[in-house]
Design a protein around this motif. Sequence first.
Motif, mmCIF file in Angstrom:
data_model
loop_
_atom_site.group_PDB
_atom_site.id
_atom_site.type_symbol
_atom_site.label_atom_id
_atom_site.label_comp_id
_atom_site.label_asym_id
_atom_site.label_seq_id
_atom_site.Cartn_x
_atom_site.Cartn_y
_atom_site.Cartn_z
ATOM 1 N N ARG A 1 37.673 43.730 25.758
ATOM 2 C CA ARG A 1 38.356 44.993 25.484
ATOM 3 C C ARG A 1 38.969 44.918 24.088
ATOM 4 O O ARG A 1 39.347 43.832 23.621
ATOM 5 N N VAL B 1 42.139 42.838 23.467
ATOM 6 C CA VAL B 1 42.127 41.395 23.730
ATOM 7 C C VAL B 1 41.713 40.650 22.462
ATOM 8 O O VAL B 1 40.723 40.996 21.817
ATOM 9 N N ASP C 1 31.037 44.260 38.014
ATOM 10 C CA ASP C 1 32.458 44.338 38.343
ATOM 11 C C ASP C 1 32.935 43.128 39.139
ATOM 12 O O ASP C 1 34.065 42.678 38.982
ATOM 13 N N GLN C 2 32.066 42.569 39.994
ATOM 14 C CA GLN C 2 32.472 41.476 40.865
ATOM 15 C C GLN C 2 32.253 40.085 40.280
ATOM 16 O O GLN C 2 32.947 39.136 40.647
ATOM 17 N N ASN D 1 34.868 40.257 33.666
ATOM 18 C CA ASN D 1 36.243 40.250 34.152
ATOM 19 C C ASN D 1 36.837 41.601 33.765
ATOM 20 O O ASN D 1 37.190 41.813 32.612
ATOM 21 N N PRO D 2 36.952 42.535 34.716
ATOM 22 C CA PRO D 2 37.374 43.892 34.362
ATOM 23 C C PRO D 2 38.783 43.986 33.771
ATOM 24 O O PRO D 2 39.129 44.990 33.177
ATOM 25 N N VAL D 3 39.573 42.935 33.900
ATOM 26 C CA VAL D 3 40.911 42.947 33.320
ATOM 27 C C VAL D 3 40.833 42.849 31.797
ATOM 28 O O VAL D 3 41.595 43.506 31.082
ATOM 29 N N ILE D 4 39.891 42.046 31.281
ATOM 30 C CA ILE D 4 39.834 41.817 29.829
ATOM 31 C C ILE D 4 38.504 42.211 29.197
ATOM 32 O O ILE D 4 38.359 42.145 27.981
ATOM 33 N N GLU D 5 37.509 42.599 30.009
ATOM 34 C CA GLU D 5 36.182 42.894 29.458
ATOM 35 C C GLU D 5 35.695 44.280 29.881
ATOM 36 O O GLU D 5 36.017 44.766 30.966
ATOM 37 N N ASN D 6 34.905 44.876 29.015
ATOM 38 C CA ASN D 6 34.160 46.092 29.317
ATOM 39 C C ASN D 6 32.704 45.706 29.492
ATOM 40 O O ASN D 6 32.253 44.693 28.944
#
Length: 92
Positions: free
Chosen positions: A14, A17, A67-68, A72-77
């Motif tokens: 993202r 980050v 997504d799973q 890592n959806p917290v820091i990556e698109n």
Amino acid sequence: MTQTYQAKIYVTLRPSVLDPAGTAVQTGFKQLGYDNVGPIRIGKYIELTVSAEDEAAASQQVDRMCDQLLANPVIENYRFDLQLAPMAGAAT
């Protein structure tokens, strides 16, 4: 009838980050004399095939995979391109 699709997946950090790998590569380029290179972001590229009843089902499955596990959806698109996979043994 089940069809096979090829997914090309792009995972990137993202914008908010920090990217130490990108910074290291940019520093290396500057040391090599490439002063005209702007900020660098490092990501991942993944190819996989998936079997599904239709493109919508394949897209939904690849989205869940990303997504799973793949991102890592917290820091990556992530984004992906999906197309019918070439038939095995077909001429290219």
